[in-house]
Scaffold this motif. Structure first.
Motif, PDB file in Angstrom:
ATOM      1  N   HIS A 171       0.839  -1.211   0.000  1.00 48.00           N
ATOM      2  CA  HIS A 171       0.000   0.000   0.000  1.00 48.00           C
ATOM      3  C   HIS A 171       0.869   1.253   0.000  1.00 48.00           C
ATOM      4  CE1 HIS A 171      -4.206  -1.458   1.421  1.00 48.00           C
ATOM      5  NE2 HIS A 171      -4.199  -1.191   0.135  1.00 48.00           N
TER       6      HIS A 171
ATOM      7  N   THR B  14       3.447   3.822   8.069  1.00 43.42           N
ATOM      8  CA  THR B  14       2.444   2.842   8.493  1.00 43.42           C
ATOM      9  C   THR B  14       1.058   3.267   8.043  1.00 43.42           C
ATOM     10  OG1 THR B  14       3.755   2.313  10.460  1.00 43.42           O
ATOM     11  CG2 THR B  14       1.414   1.757  10.531  1.00 43.42           C
TER      12      THR B  14
ATOM     13  N   SER C 273      -4.754  -1.805  16.155  1.00 49.71           N
ATOM     14  CA  SER C 273      -5.538  -3.047  16.222  1.00 49.71           C
ATOM     15  C   SER C 273      -4.715  -4.289  15.857  1.00 49.71           C
ATOM     16  CB  SER C 273      -6.737  -2.950  15.279  1.00 49.71           C
ATOM     17  OG  SER C 273      -6.299  -2.514  13.987  1.00 49.71           O
TER      18      SER C 273
HETATM   19  N1  F42 Z   1      -2.765  -1.789  11.325  1.00 53.65           N
HETATM   20  C1  F42 Z   1      -3.400  -1.377  12.453  1.00 53.65           C
HETATM   21  O1  F42 Z   1      -2.950  -1.700  13.548  1.00 53.65           O
HETATM   22  N2  F42 Z   1      -4.526  -0.587  12.388  1.00 53.65           N
HETATM   23  C2  F42 Z   1      -5.067  -0.214  11.205  1.00 53.65           C
HETATM   24  O2  F42 Z   1      -6.069   0.515  11.182  1.00 53.65           O
HETATM   25  C3  F42 Z   1      -4.426  -0.648   9.998  1.00 53.65           C
HETATM   26  C4  F42 Z   1      -4.903  -0.316   8.728  1.00 53.65           C
HETATM   27  C5  F42 Z   1      -4.175  -0.675   7.575  1.00 53.65           C
HETATM   28  C6  F42 Z   1      -4.599  -0.284   6.286  1.00 53.65           C
HETATM   29  C7  F42 Z   1      -3.849  -0.632   5.165  1.00 53.65           C
HETATM   30  C8  F42 Z   1      -2.657  -1.370   5.309  1.00 53.65           C
HETATM   31  O3  F42 Z   1      -1.922  -1.660   4.249  1.00 53.65           O
HETATM   32  C9  F42 Z   1      -2.234  -1.779   6.579  1.00 53.65           C
HETATM   33  C10 F42 Z   1      -2.985  -1.445   7.707  1.00 53.65           C
HETATM   34  N3  F42 Z   1      -2.578  -1.828   8.973  1.00 53.65           N
HETATM   35  C11 F42 Z   1      -3.245  -1.431  10.112  1.00 53.65           C
HETATM   36  C12 F42 Z   1      -1.308  -2.592   9.158  1.00 53.65           C
HETATM   37  C13 F42 Z   1      -0.230  -1.609   9.623  1.00 53.65           C
HETATM   38  O4  F42 Z   1       0.114  -0.766   8.552  1.00 53.65           O
HETATM   39  C14 F42 Z   1       1.005  -2.379  10.099  1.00 53.65           C
HETATM   40  O5  F42 Z   1       1.581  -3.114   9.070  1.00 53.65           O
HETATM   41  C15 F42 Z   1       0.648  -3.318  11.196  1.00 53.65           C
HETATM   42  O6  F42 Z   1      -0.122  -2.605  12.176  1.00 53.65           O
HETATM   43  C16 F42 Z   1       1.897  -3.872  11.838  1.00 53.65           C
HETATM   44  O7  F42 Z   1       2.668  -2.773  12.263  1.00 53.65           O
HETATM   45  P1  F42 Z   1       4.171  -3.005  12.819  1.00 53.65           P
HETATM   46  O8  F42 Z   1       4.706  -1.655  13.213  1.00 53.65           O
HETATM   47  O9  F42 Z   1       4.144  -4.084  13.831  1.00 53.65           O
HETATM   48  O10 F42 Z   1       4.935  -3.422  11.491  1.00 53.65           O
HETATM   49  C17 F42 Z   1       5.761  -4.561  11.378  1.00 53.65           C
HETATM   50  C18 F42 Z   1       5.170  -5.459  10.337  1.00 53.65           C
HETATM   51  C19 F42 Z   1       7.137  -4.050  10.979  1.00 53.65           C
HETATM   52  O11 F42 Z   1       7.244  -3.313  10.023  1.00 53.65           O
HETATM   53  N4  F42 Z   1       8.118  -4.424  11.753  1.00 53.65           N
HETATM   54  C20 F42 Z   1       9.470  -4.003  11.470  1.00 53.65           C
HETATM   55  C21 F42 Z   1      10.404  -5.205  11.502  1.00 53.65           C
HETATM   56  O12 F42 Z   1      11.523  -5.033  11.011  1.00 53.65           O
HETATM   57  O13 F42 Z   1       9.949  -6.245  12.030  1.00 53.65           O
HETATM   58  C22 F42 Z   1       9.964  -3.044  12.533  1.00 53.65           C
HETATM   59  C23 F42 Z   1       9.216  -1.778  12.443  1.00 53.65           C
HETATM   60  C24 F42 Z   1       9.645  -0.765  13.466  1.00 53.65           C
HETATM   61  O14 F42 Z   1       8.978   0.225  13.611  1.00 53.65           O
HETATM   62  N5  F42 Z   1      10.778  -1.005  14.201  1.00 53.65           N
HETATM   63  C25 F42 Z   1      11.185  -0.094  15.239  1.00 53.65           C
HETATM   64  C26 F42 Z   1      12.360   0.779  14.801  1.00 53.65           C
HETATM   65  O15 F42 Z   1      13.086   1.261  15.663  1.00 53.65           O
HETATM   66  O16 F42 Z   1      12.523   1.012  13.590  1.00 53.65           O
HETATM   67  C27 F42 Z   1      11.562  -0.897  16.468  1.00 53.65           C
HETATM   68  C28 F42 Z   1      10.448  -0.833  17.427  1.00 53.65           C
HETATM   69  C29 F42 Z   1      10.681  -1.779  18.612  1.00 53.65           C
HETATM   70  O17 F42 Z   1      10.384  -1.358  19.745  1.00 53.65           O
HETATM   71  O18 F42 Z   1      11.134  -2.916  18.362  1.00 53.65           O
END
Ligand code: F42
Length: 145
Positions: free
Chosen positions: A18, A54, A70
């Protein structure tokens, strides 16, 4: 929000796809989930300090947005929850308009009011909450004056 670090894409294929579409088009109008609008939050990684983007569902009222952590009703918070707790300064892209906001986690009556708005914008949130004992966190994103 001013950052000069590199953008590191999400490890979620769905979200990354997206974001790629939206960045290509310059507008969130090209993306939807079940026909419902999304916005893109640009934030700083809590540990990496990198730029993270995100998508979340679009929940807006009087210029204030809600971000619903969520994660589809998973037992744990999405990682971006901890990013916003560490640095609440985000940029939000809605359509082709990008503005700076400050994220604030809400509780109590304010939470209840915005939960209703969130479910009205994206009904599956209701079902997600029934799937987990975790209370799904809500952030308000208030415009930077
Ligand atoms: N997620 C929601 O929770 N709510 C929504 O309303 C929502 C809508 C939505 C609409 C379209 C779409 O494409 C996705 C949507 N999502 C929604 C999913 C959302 O965009 C995220 O993908 C999902 O919520 C997961 O978020 P996440 O931050 O857990 O992402 C993971 C998959 C990710 O990218 N992880 C990375 C990784 O390498 O594993 C790390 C990302 C990160 O921020 N790392 C931190 C950093 O320092 O860079 C470390 C943070 C730490 O404390 O470890």
């Amino acid at each position: 929000m001013t950052t000069n670090d590199e953008y590191v894409p999400s490890t979620s294929d769905f979200a990354r796809g997206h974001v790629e579409q939206i960045l290509e088009a310059g507008s969130t109008d090209v993306a939807d989930v079940m026909g419902l609008k999304v916005v893109v939050l640009t934030m700083t990684g809590a540990k990496s300090g990198k730029i993270r983007k995100t998508p979340v569902m679009r929940v807006e009222h009087d210029g204030v947005y809600a971000a619903v952590a969520s994660l589809g009703g998973a037992p744990k918070n999405p990682v971006w929850y901890y990013n916003l707790k560490a640095d609440p300064n985000v940029n939000l892209l809605d359509g082709d308009v990008a503005k700076d906001y400050v994220a604030r986690e809400i509780e109590g009556a304010e939470y209840d009011e915005w939960w209703v708005r969130s479910v009205a914008a994206y009904p599956p949130y209701e079902e997600y909450q029934t799937k987990t004992d975790r209370k799904i966190p809500l952030f308000l994103l208030e415009p930077v004056a």
